[in-house]
Every structure is written in structure tokens, then in C-alpha cells.
Design a protein around this motif. Structure first.
Motif, PDB file in Angstrom:
ATOM      1  N   SER A 105       1.217  -1.400   0.008  1.00 44.25           N
ATOM      2  CA  SER A 105       0.181   0.109  -0.071  1.00 44.25           C
ATOM      3  C   SER A 105       0.828   1.125   0.088  1.00 44.25           C
ATOM      4  CB  SER A 105      -1.012   0.055   1.718  1.00 44.25           C
ATOM      5  OG  SER A 105      -1.603   0.960   1.442  1.00 44.25           O
ATOM      6  N   HIS A 106       0.774   2.223  -0.931  1.00 45.07           N
ATOM      7  CA  HIS A 106       1.790   2.986  -0.706  1.00 45.07           C
ATOM      8  C   HIS A 106       1.064   4.368  -0.395  1.00 45.07           C
ATOM      9  CE1 HIS A 106      -1.314   5.983  -2.539  1.00 45.07           C
ATOM     10  NE2 HIS A 106      -2.174   5.057  -3.277  1.00 45.07           N
ATOM     11  N   THR A 107      -0.249   4.321   0.308  1.00 47.36           N
ATOM     12  CA  THR A 107      -0.340   5.270   1.737  1.00 47.36           C
ATOM     13  C   THR A 107       0.583   5.142   2.938  1.00 47.36           C
ATOM     14  OG1 THR A 107      -2.211   3.970   2.869  1.00 47.36           O
ATOM     15  CG2 THR A 107      -2.472   5.397   0.801  1.00 47.36           C
ATOM     16  N   LEU A 108       1.453   3.434   2.928  1.00 49.30           N
ATOM     17  CA  LEU A 108       1.978   3.119   4.277  1.00 49.30           C
ATOM     18  C   LEU A 108       3.515   3.981   4.435  1.00 49.30           C
ATOM     19  CD1 LEU A 108       0.029   0.455   5.328  1.00 49.30           C
ATOM     20  CD2 LEU A 108      -0.444   2.139   6.116  1.00 49.30           C
ATOM     21  N   TYR A 109       3.643   4.012   3.097  1.00 49.70           N
ATOM     22  CA  TYR A 109       4.874   4.402   2.772  1.00 49.70           C
ATOM     23  C   TYR A 109       5.322   6.359   2.414  1.00 49.70           C
ATOM     24  CZ  TYR A 109       6.067   0.460   0.363  1.00 49.70           C
ATOM     25  OH  TYR A 109       6.533  -1.371   0.168  1.00 49.70           O
ATOM     26  N   ASN A 110       6.667   6.718   2.707  1.00 54.86           N
ATOM     27  CA  ASN A 110       6.419   7.713   4.083  1.00 54.86           C
ATOM     28  C   ASN A 110       7.957   8.806   3.050  1.00 54.86           C
ATOM     29  OD1 ASN A 110       8.683   6.481   5.137  1.00 54.86           O
ATOM     30  ND2 ASN A 110       8.279   6.738   6.958  1.00 54.86           N
ATOM     31  N   TYR A 111       9.071   8.520   2.946  1.00 53.48           N
ATOM     32  CA  TYR A 111      10.013   9.150   2.470  1.00 53.48           C
ATOM     33  C   TYR A 111       9.983   8.515   0.844  1.00 53.48           C
ATOM     34  CZ  TYR A 111      11.859  10.725   7.094  1.00 53.48           C
ATOM     35  OH  TYR A 111      11.726  11.184   7.780  1.00 53.48           O
ATOM     36  N   TRP A 112       9.700   8.944   0.153  1.00 56.95           N
ATOM     37  CA  TRP A 112       9.489   9.091  -1.681  1.00 56.95           C
ATOM     38  C   TRP A 112      11.016  10.299  -2.416  1.00 56.95           C
ATOM     39  CZ3 TRP A 112       6.128   5.676  -3.533  1.00 56.95           C
ATOM     40  CH2 TRP A 112       5.328   6.031  -3.259  1.00 56.95           C
ATOM     41  N   GLY A 113      11.453   8.649  -3.346  1.00 58.78           N
ATOM     42  CA  GLY A 113      12.154   9.260  -4.468  1.00 58.78           C
ATOM     43  C   GLY A 113      11.335  10.369  -5.717  1.00 58.78           C
ATOM     44  N   GLN A 114      12.126  11.302  -6.291  1.00 57.33           N
ATOM     45  CA  GLN A 114      11.839  11.735  -7.501  1.00 57.33           C
ATOM     46  C   GLN A 114      11.610  11.317  -8.103  1.00 57.33           C
ATOM     47  OE1 GLN A 114      10.668  15.700  -7.331  1.00 57.33           O
ATOM     48  NE2 GLN A 114      10.933  14.916  -4.995  1.00 57.33           N
ATOM     49  N   GLY A 115      11.383   9.659  -8.499  1.00 53.07           N
ATOM     50  CA  GLY A 115      11.071   8.920  -9.518  1.00 53.07           C
ATOM     51  C   GLY A 115      11.825   9.383 -10.896  1.00 53.07           C
ATOM     52  N   THR A 116      12.498   8.132 -11.331  1.00 55.71           N
ATOM     53  CA  THR A 116      12.973   7.771 -13.031  1.00 55.71           C
ATOM     54  C   THR A 116      12.227   7.482 -13.998  1.00 55.71           C
ATOM     55  OG1 THR A 116      14.756   7.382 -13.960  1.00 55.71           O
ATOM     56  CG2 THR A 116      13.734   5.464 -12.356  1.00 55.71           C
ATOM     57  N   GLN A 117      12.390   8.139 -15.155  1.00 54.28           N
ATOM     58  CA  GLN A 117      11.097   7.306 -15.999  1.00 54.28           C
ATOM     59  C   GLN A 117      12.275   6.016 -17.230  1.00 54.28           C
ATOM     60  OE1 GLN A 117       8.258   8.395 -17.255  1.00 54.28           O
ATOM     61  NE2 GLN A 117       7.975   7.304 -19.111  1.00 54.28           N
ATOM     62  N   VAL A 118      10.781   5.073 -17.474  1.00 54.82           N
ATOM     63  CA  VAL A 118      11.262   4.481 -18.111  1.00 54.82           C
ATOM     64  C   VAL A 118      10.480   3.745 -19.403  1.00 54.82           C
ATOM     65  CG1 VAL A 118      11.066   1.560 -17.969  1.00 54.82           C
ATOM     66  CG2 VAL A 118      11.691   2.954 -15.870  1.00 54.82           C
ATOM     67  N   THR A 119      10.768   3.647 -20.621  1.00 57.13           N
ATOM     68  CA  THR A 119      10.323   3.605 -21.716  1.00 57.13           C
ATOM     69  C   THR A 119      10.101   2.827 -22.317  1.00 57.13           C
ATOM     70  OG1 THR A 119       9.625   6.634 -21.839  1.00 57.13           O
ATOM     71  CG2 THR A 119       9.240   5.201 -23.886  1.00 57.13           C
ATOM     72  N   VAL A 120       9.094   2.103 -22.772  1.00 60.18           N
ATOM     73  CA  VAL A 120       9.607   0.971 -23.797  1.00 60.18           C
ATOM     74  C   VAL A 120       8.941   0.825 -24.767  1.00 60.18           C
ATOM     75  CG1 VAL A 120       9.548  -1.664 -23.602  1.00 60.18           C
ATOM     76  CG2 VAL A 120       9.642  -0.533 -21.307  1.00 60.18           C
ATOM     77  N   SER A 121       9.532   0.997 -25.600  1.00 58.94           N
ATOM     78  CA  SER A 121       8.891   0.860 -27.614  1.00 58.94           C
ATOM     79  C   SER A 121       9.031  -0.868 -27.770  1.00 58.94           C
ATOM     80  CB  SER A 121      10.213   1.712 -28.120  1.00 58.94           C
ATOM     81  OG  SER A 121      11.698   0.731 -28.278  1.00 58.94           O
ATOM     82  N   SER A 122       8.057  -0.188 -28.369  1.00 57.49           N
ATOM     83  CA  SER A 122       7.275  -1.454 -29.062  1.00 57.49           C
ATOM     84  C   SER A 122       7.913  -2.127 -30.414  1.00 57.49           C
ATOM     85  CB  SER A 122       5.954  -1.906 -29.152  1.00 57.49           C
ATOM     86  OG  SER A 122       5.363  -1.086 -30.641  1.00 57.49           O
TER      87      SER A 122
END
Length: 122
Positions: A105-122
Motif C-alpha cells: 500500500s503506497h499510503t503506508l510509505y513515507n519517504y519518496w524519491g522524485q522518480g526515474t522515467q522508463v520508456t519501452v518502445s514496441s
């Protein structure tokens, strides 16, 4: 306070692999469960994988089971997500987070990073 920085995202063809890293600073993450979540444009945040504080147990979303592997190196204060056999539907922003509980459950996570983008092309 924990700061999390993700890296390793990018553009990859379907069937390819990427390894995401989540580097923590500020304090040790060795006492936290860690999770990876993703969010695609126009969609909600989705659980991907979680790992207990000592790395002894893991949990995966059905959509990634058998293709993704979560791991951690507490000595390096870093968590990883190895992603193999990538599909276009894996395209999303991927974020790591800390929790005092081993949960999906994401609501039970407190500290978060900014994220990194993953793009998968077909």
C-alpha cells in the motif's frame, strides 16, 4: 529525514532490460522496508515490488512477477530493481519509497524519491 534518488531509467526496446537504483542519504534505510512504485500518464500509482529491511522477503505485483527482481545493499544504502523482458505497458515513472511496514500500500510509505522515467518502445 531520508532523501531518495532514483537512477537508471531510460528508453529501451521491448524485451530489453534496465536496472534501476535508489540511493538513500540522510540516514540508514536498513531498518525500513523498501518499495518500488510506478505511475503512467493518466493512471494512478501502482505497486511494483517490495522488500523487507533485511532483504529476506520480497513481494511483486502480478504484472511483473518473474520479470522484475528487487534487491538491496544496506551497506551501500541502496535498493535496486532489475527489470527484464520489458514490455511497452511497463512504461511509467518509477519511484522508490521507505516504509516501516512490509506492504504493497503506497499510503503506508513515507519517504519518496522524485522518480526515474522508463520508456519501452514496441
Amino acid at each position: 529525514q531520508v532523501q531518495l534518488v532514483e537512477s537508471g531509467g531510460g528508453l529501451v526496446q521491448a524485451g530489453g532490460s534496465l536496472r534501476l537504483s535508489c540511493a538513500a542519504s540522510g540516514r540508514t534505510i536498513s531498518t525500513y522496508a523498501m518499495g518500488w512504485f510506478r505511475q503512467a500518464p493518466g493512471k494512478g500509482r501502482e505497486f511494483v515490488a517490495a522488500i523487507t529491511s533485511n532483504g529476506g522477503s520480497t513481494r511483486y505485483a502480478d504484472s511483473v512477477k518473474g520479470r522484475f527482481t528487487i534487491s538491496r545493499d544496506n551497506a551501500k544504502n541502496t535498493v535496486y530493481l532489475q527489470m527484464n523482458s520489458l514490455k511497452p505497458e511497463d512504461t511509467a515513472g518509477y519511484s522508490c519509497a521507505t516504509s516501516s511496514r512490509f506492504t504493497t500500500s503506497h499510503t503506508l510509505y513515507n519517504y519518496w524519491g522524485q522518480g526515474t522515467q522508463v520508456t519501452v518502445s514496441s
